[in-house]
Write an enzyme that holds these catalytic residues in place. Structure first.
Site, short mmCIF file in Angstrom:
data_model
loop_
_atom_site.label_atom_id
_atom_site.label_comp_id
_atom_site.label_asym_id
_atom_site.label_seq_id
_atom_site.Cartn_x
_atom_site.Cartn_y
_atom_site.Cartn_z
N CYS A 74 7.11 19.49 3.04
CA CYS A 74 7.29 19.96 4.15
C CYS A 74 7.69 18.86 5.15
CB CYS A 74 5.99 20.98 4.50
SG CYS A 74 4.27 20.20 4.27
N ARG A 75 6.47 18.63 6.24
CA ARG A 75 6.98 18.23 7.14
C ARG A 75 5.80 15.99 7.40
NH1 ARG A 75 5.40 23.21 11.28
NH2 ARG A 75 6.98 23.71 11.70
#
Lengths: 226, 226
Positions: free
Chosen positions: A180-181
């Site tokens: 993800c981030r």
DNA sequence: TTATTATTCAACAAATCAATTGAATAATAA
DNA sequence: TTATTATTCAATTGATTTGTTGAATAATAA
């Protein structure tokens, strides 16, 4: 009585401090981190950061007055974006400094992940090769707009909320890697949790797109005509 | 009611903000910049930054609580130093970001230098070679302790206050290049001013030791046994 | 036109911060 | 021991910042 060179220095360090003040609030840092992924509207930033709209707007204006972000009206929405990719690099260098100097960070992370999915180290060097050869399915579980702005080559865009729907399409015996981030984003944590519950062999890749870019690895993106 | 992942994120960004808060005050940034040159006592930091002792001490404690600096008592004095070279790199990346994003900085610099010595660009690539070949005399006009902590190879240590005394020893027909802490330090400005008044062909090198290091150029230093 | 939605502005209370002053502490010198 | 010097602590003041409210503005839809 100030000498001219004292006045000069004061003026110079006051400018540096504009950047420092902009990044001295946890919420502004969270907003900046989100904007490192992709441009976003005030509303989506407010929602992601758990802030009221008015408060988000004010923080964004602080960031803008330090020239770290730009905004642009697009119809009904105002879109904010980093004013320069260098801002993302700066944020990352701050994050890395914090990781190295503040032992508390590691403890906070461990406490949160405790009981949740483990952190099997994913071999980043060979990951891209294994994705290409089809040995690994790589999932980007961020919102679609962030995937479009830039993603790891070979990754499929499967926003967390749509993961359940596509479970049946995933190869049941293959290793699945979700990202993800970055290390402090929980989307991939939840994705791996769900995948394992469903019997998949899933692991989490801690690094995000910005980390890959900083390591000199290639990033795919769909540039919009602007 | 906070979800666990919201509490996690809040805790993480609060840690990042510790670094941000530490670098949000102009005076703390000035202290940090000075410490990038070499370790220093509270007294010398207070003097260089134009602060009272009590105020300097408090700022240093803020920097220490963000783990950016360490302190050590040495007899009558307490010496502060960066806790990690990475802190210097971070400060530099902040400086570079400010230079790129804040046009005001360039204006402040131009206004100060206006009327003073010009800013003939010094060819950094060939500088070291020219120093070695004896075509150029390179002067490090910072305090001696900073020279000892690290200097450009071939440079002579001539602290500004001693420049007058050694004027007679300088080769009258050779180009003289003076440098100090970096683009916003005034020591080399004053040095060049004085040298020109005495008829020397003197120019200022804007970059400091940290800039040379960041460019991958070699730095000489006299490590102390510790 | 009026209604709706997204964003920003303005005003406020609570919290935090910077700089000053004077007192307290810690190491050394006499 | 007392005196001296460097540093830190504590208390204060004024300034700034955060997050909250509710009102104002700007673009679109009906």
């Amino acid at each position: 009585m100030k000498t001219p060179s004292r006045a000069f220095k004061d003026a110079v360090y006051e400018q540096f401090a504009r950047i420092g003040k902009a990044v001295s609030s946890p919420k502004r840092l969270e907003l900046l981190d989100l904007l490192c992924q992709s441009e976003k509207t005030v509303e989506s930033l407010a929602h992601e950061a758990g802030l009221t709209l008015a408060n988000t707007s004010q923080h964004l204006q602080v960031l803008r007055s330090a020239r770290l972000v730009d905004s642009e009206r697009e119809g009904l929405y105002v879109t904010y974006r980093l004013s320069d990719p260098m801002v993302c690099e700066f944020f990352r260098s701050m994050r890395v400094l914090a990781e190295n100097r503040l032992a508390e960070l590691e403890m906070i992370k461990r406490r949160f992940l405790n009981g949740r999915e483990g952190m099997e180290p994913v071999d980043r060097e060979s990951l891209l090769q294994r994705v290409i050869e089809g040995h690994v399915t790589l999932l980007d579980v961020r919102p679609e707009g962030e995937y479009r702005a830039g993603h790891i080559p070979g990754a499929l865009s499967v926003p967390l909320r749509r993961l359940k729907e596509i479970l049946a399409d995933l190869p049941p015996e293959q290793e699945i890697v979700a990202y993800c981030r970055g290390p402090y984003c929980v989307l991939s944590v939840f994705a791996v949790e769900m995948l394992r519950k469903e019997g998949f062999n899933a692991v989490r890749l801690e690094e995000g797109v910005q980390d890959f870019r900083a390591m000199g690895l290639p990033i795919d993106s769909e540039k919009e005509a602007r």
